[in-house]
Every structure is written in C-alpha cells, then in structure tokens.
Design a protein around this motif. Sequence first.
Motif, short mmCIF file in Angstrom:
data_model
loop_
_atom_site.label_atom_id
_atom_site.label_comp_id
_atom_site.label_asym_id
_atom_site.label_seq_id
_atom_site.Cartn_x
_atom_site.Cartn_y
_atom_site.Cartn_z
N HIS A 1 17.39 -13.05 -16.72
CA HIS A 1 17.60 -13.33 -15.31
C HIS A 1 18.48 -12.25 -14.68
O HIS A 1 19.55 -11.94 -15.19
CB HIS A 1 18.26 -14.69 -15.13
CG HIS A 1 18.76 -14.93 -13.73
ND1 HIS A 1 17.90 -15.13 -12.67
CD2 HIS A 1 20.02 -14.96 -13.22
CE1 HIS A 1 18.61 -15.29 -11.55
NE2 HIS A 1 19.90 -15.19 -11.87
N HIS A 2 17.99 -11.69 -13.58
CA HIS A 2 18.82 -10.76 -12.82
C HIS A 2 18.36 -10.80 -11.37
O HIS A 2 17.19 -10.60 -11.07
CB HIS A 2 18.70 -9.33 -13.35
CG HIS A 2 19.47 -8.34 -12.52
ND1 HIS A 2 20.83 -8.44 -12.32
CD2 HIS A 2 19.08 -7.24 -11.82
CE1 HIS A 2 21.25 -7.44 -11.55
NE2 HIS A 2 20.20 -6.71 -11.23
N LYS A 3 19.26 -11.11 -10.47
CA LYS A 3 18.94 -11.21 -9.05
C LYS A 3 19.20 -9.85 -8.40
O LYS A 3 20.36 -9.47 -8.23
CB LYS A 3 19.79 -12.28 -8.38
CG LYS A 3 19.40 -12.54 -6.93
CD LYS A 3 20.18 -13.71 -6.39
CE LYS A 3 19.75 -14.04 -4.96
NZ LYS A 3 18.33 -14.40 -4.89
N PRO A 4 18.16 -9.11 -8.05
CA PRO A 4 18.37 -7.79 -7.45
C PRO A 4 19.09 -7.90 -6.11
O PRO A 4 18.82 -8.80 -5.31
CB PRO A 4 16.95 -7.24 -7.27
CG PRO A 4 16.10 -8.04 -8.20
CD PRO A 4 16.73 -9.40 -8.24
N VAL A 5 19.99 -6.97 -5.86
CA VAL A 5 20.74 -6.90 -4.61
C VAL A 5 20.06 -5.89 -3.69
O VAL A 5 19.47 -4.91 -4.16
CB VAL A 5 22.20 -6.50 -4.90
CG1 VAL A 5 22.97 -6.27 -3.62
CG2 VAL A 5 22.89 -7.56 -5.75
N LEU A 6 20.10 -6.14 -2.38
CA LEU A 6 19.48 -5.25 -1.39
C LEU A 6 18.01 -5.00 -1.75
O LEU A 6 17.51 -3.88 -1.65
CB LEU A 6 20.25 -3.92 -1.31
CG LEU A 6 21.65 -4.02 -0.70
CD1 LEU A 6 22.51 -2.82 -1.13
CD2 LEU A 6 21.55 -4.06 0.82
N PHE A 7 17.35 -6.06 -2.19
CA PHE A 7 16.00 -5.93 -2.75
C PHE A 7 14.99 -5.37 -1.75
O PHE A 7 14.35 -4.35 -2.00
CB PHE A 7 15.54 -7.29 -3.28
CG PHE A 7 14.17 -7.27 -3.90
CD1 PHE A 7 13.99 -6.80 -5.18
CD2 PHE A 7 13.07 -7.72 -3.19
CE1 PHE A 7 12.73 -6.78 -5.77
CE2 PHE A 7 11.81 -7.72 -3.76
CZ PHE A 7 11.64 -7.25 -5.05
N GLU A 8 14.83 -6.04 -0.63
CA GLU A 8 13.84 -5.62 0.36
C GLU A 8 14.15 -4.23 0.89
O GLU A 8 13.25 -3.40 1.07
CB GLU A 8 13.77 -6.63 1.52
CG GLU A 8 13.35 -8.03 1.11
CD GLU A 8 11.93 -8.08 0.56
OE1 GLU A 8 11.14 -7.15 0.86
OE2 GLU A 8 11.60 -9.04 -0.17
N GLU A 9 15.43 -3.96 1.15
CA GLU A 9 15.83 -2.66 1.67
C GLU A 9 15.51 -1.54 0.68
O GLU A 9 15.08 -0.45 1.08
CB GLU A 9 17.34 -2.66 1.99
CG GLU A 9 17.75 -3.64 3.07
CD GLU A 9 18.11 -5.03 2.54
OE1 GLU A 9 18.86 -5.74 3.23
OE2 GLU A 9 17.66 -5.40 1.44
N THR A 10 15.72 -1.82 -0.60
CA THR A 10 15.49 -0.80 -1.63
C THR A 10 14.00 -0.48 -1.75
O THR A 10 13.61 0.69 -1.77
CB THR A 10 16.03 -1.28 -2.99
OG1 THR A 10 17.42 -1.54 -2.87
CG2 THR A 10 15.80 -0.23 -4.06
N ILE A 11 13.17 -1.50 -1.84
CA ILE A 11 11.73 -1.29 -1.97
C ILE A 11 11.18 -0.56 -0.74
O ILE A 11 10.37 0.37 -0.86
CB ILE A 11 11.00 -2.63 -2.19
CG1 ILE A 11 11.47 -3.28 -3.51
CG2 ILE A 11 9.49 -2.42 -2.20
CD1 ILE A 11 11.26 -2.44 -4.74
N ALA A 12 11.64 -0.96 0.45
CA ALA A 12 11.18 -0.29 1.67
C ALA A 12 11.62 1.17 1.69
O ALA A 12 10.87 2.06 2.12
CB ALA A 12 11.72 -1.03 2.90
N SER A 13 12.83 1.44 1.20
CA SER A 13 13.37 2.80 1.22
C SER A 13 12.58 3.76 0.33
O SER A 13 12.54 4.96 0.58
CB SER A 13 14.84 2.79 0.79
OG SER A 13 15.62 2.04 1.68
N LEU A 14 11.98 3.23 -0.73
CA LEU A 14 11.20 4.08 -1.64
C LEU A 14 9.89 4.54 -1.02
O LEU A 14 9.28 5.50 -1.51
CB LEU A 14 10.93 3.33 -2.94
CG LEU A 14 12.12 3.17 -3.90
CD1 LEU A 14 11.75 2.24 -5.04
CD2 LEU A 14 12.57 4.53 -4.43
#
Length: 308
Positions: free
Chosen positions: A4-17
């Motif tokens: 289990h690991h809850k990614p932080v800033l998930f949506e922002e990170t994926i969009a930034s890539l």
Amino acid sequence: MEFHHKPVLFEETIASLDIQPDGNYIDGTAGGGGHSEAIARRLTSGRLLSIDQDPDAVAAVRQRLRAYPCVTVYHGEFSNMAQIAKACQMEPVNGVLLDIGVSSHQLDTPERGFSYHYEAPRDMRMSQEGISAYDLVNELSWQELAQIISRYGEDKNAKRIAMGIVKARENGPIETTTQLAEIIKASVPAAVRREQGHPARKTFQALRIAVNQELDHLTKALEAAFSLLAPGGRLAVITFHSLEDRIVKQTMQSWCKGCTCPPDFPVCVCGNKPKASLLYKKGLAPSEAELEENPRSRSARLRVCIKL
C-alpha cells in the motif's frame, strides 16, 4: 503481496508528464505501482520501465501490472537508472518520474523499522540489504551520530541526542524503534518535548537517510534521468523534506541556467545555453483538500523540468 502506498500530488504529477501513447517512460521509484499503472493505462505502442530497490515493492508491482505487456519491472537502485535503461533497451525516454522518500507501506509495516510508532527491530533498509539503523545506533561514536542527526535531520539538539544514545547503550544494545524513541525523548530539553510532533522524528529521518544513502543516490539519479531524456522529455520529482527539495531545485536550476558571463560583459562569450526549462517556477504543493485527506503529504513538493 499487498504494497500500500498513497501517491501524493498524483493527478498533478501524471498531468505534468504529458504522457504520449507511443512514448517511453521510467518510473524510478515504483513503490505500490500507482504512478506506474496510471502511466501504463495511457500507453499504446509506448513502453514503461518501473524500477524499485525494495523487493516487496517489486513483487507487488509485478502483480499489479501483470495485465500491461508494455511494462518492464526491474529490481534495482534508481541511481543506476542509465545502466538499467540501457539493459532494457529503453533509451532515450520521453519522461521520468521520481517519488522520493519512504513509502506508506514501509512506514506502516512495523517490522521494517521505519516508524517510532511501532515496537519493532530498528532496520530502515529500503533494499533490505546492507547496514541497518541498528548497526549505526549501536556502533557509531557520539560524534558520528551527532553529525548524521545534524546534517540529515537538521536537529539543533543533535549533540544531546547522540550523547544520550551512547550513554543508553552502555546498558546493552538499543534493540527497538520505541526504545530508541524514548531515549531521544529523554535526551532533549523539556521545552522540545512539549512541542507538537514527536522529538524523535528528525533523528529517525536522519538515520533513514544515512542508512539508505538517499541524498547521494538522489543526486546520481537526477543526472541519470536527465541524460536519458529526449529533447522535450520531462523529469518530474516529488520530494518530502527540505534536504531533498534543495538538491532537486538547485540541480534543475543549474540545467536551466544559460550564459555565465559577468553581468558587465556587453556580449556573451561563454556560449553556454540552457539545457532545460521549468514547468513550475516554484514547484507545486498539495492542495488543501489533499492535505485534509492525507496529512503525510504536507511537506511534499513537485518540481518538473523539460529538456530543451
């Protein structure tokens, strides 16, 4: 195995890539596979290389991403990313993601010894190999311990804590996380004990960084990641404390720096040109909504640069 690991800033990170369906990507810190799966879902003819040094994470990610033939999961250190990518025929790439620091799984699994909230052997090895926190605490001199706590924990009480540890181990080895936490608590001034947060937090952070040589690996990983990027490729890095963020910020700024001639030179004679540009000038911090949902995200920051 559940990791289990809850990614932080998930949506922002994926969009930034800015993921391209036919692009090649590297997740240098696969963790629970959340970021990797989000990238894999967006690929068609592209490929993803997911790397992690923790064998628990590697097993979990292989299981989680078994339905994605575009993914290669690799057990290794992210600072060796360039060699791993070459071995997997994954160069150049369109994007690299690094989610730095300890995962929720590692913190919440008592036997891993990362947290002072649980009674457990004091381990802290992300790779589960090599020297552990137990070895450092029971073998180093107070001067060496104080240097680690001061440098990596930025704790002004480093000397008192280090001397308290050495004095306590005169009665026998310091075996567990809670035992160490109580020694630290007893070593600091009463005013510090009254402050919000456990007084052992900075020391535990410092020991974890020292055990895993995190800052050295981060510096090497940043250079390796940037060398793998194709022009227009993006490097996204999530950090969780000031030491990591400072390294990422200064490294990205050095890539973005152009002319190094003195300001009074009428024309440029050095010929230096920027190698990258920043997507976010000051980086991104978690939203209030994310902070409320996941308090552990409070210190996180996302920085992204684009290779020119």
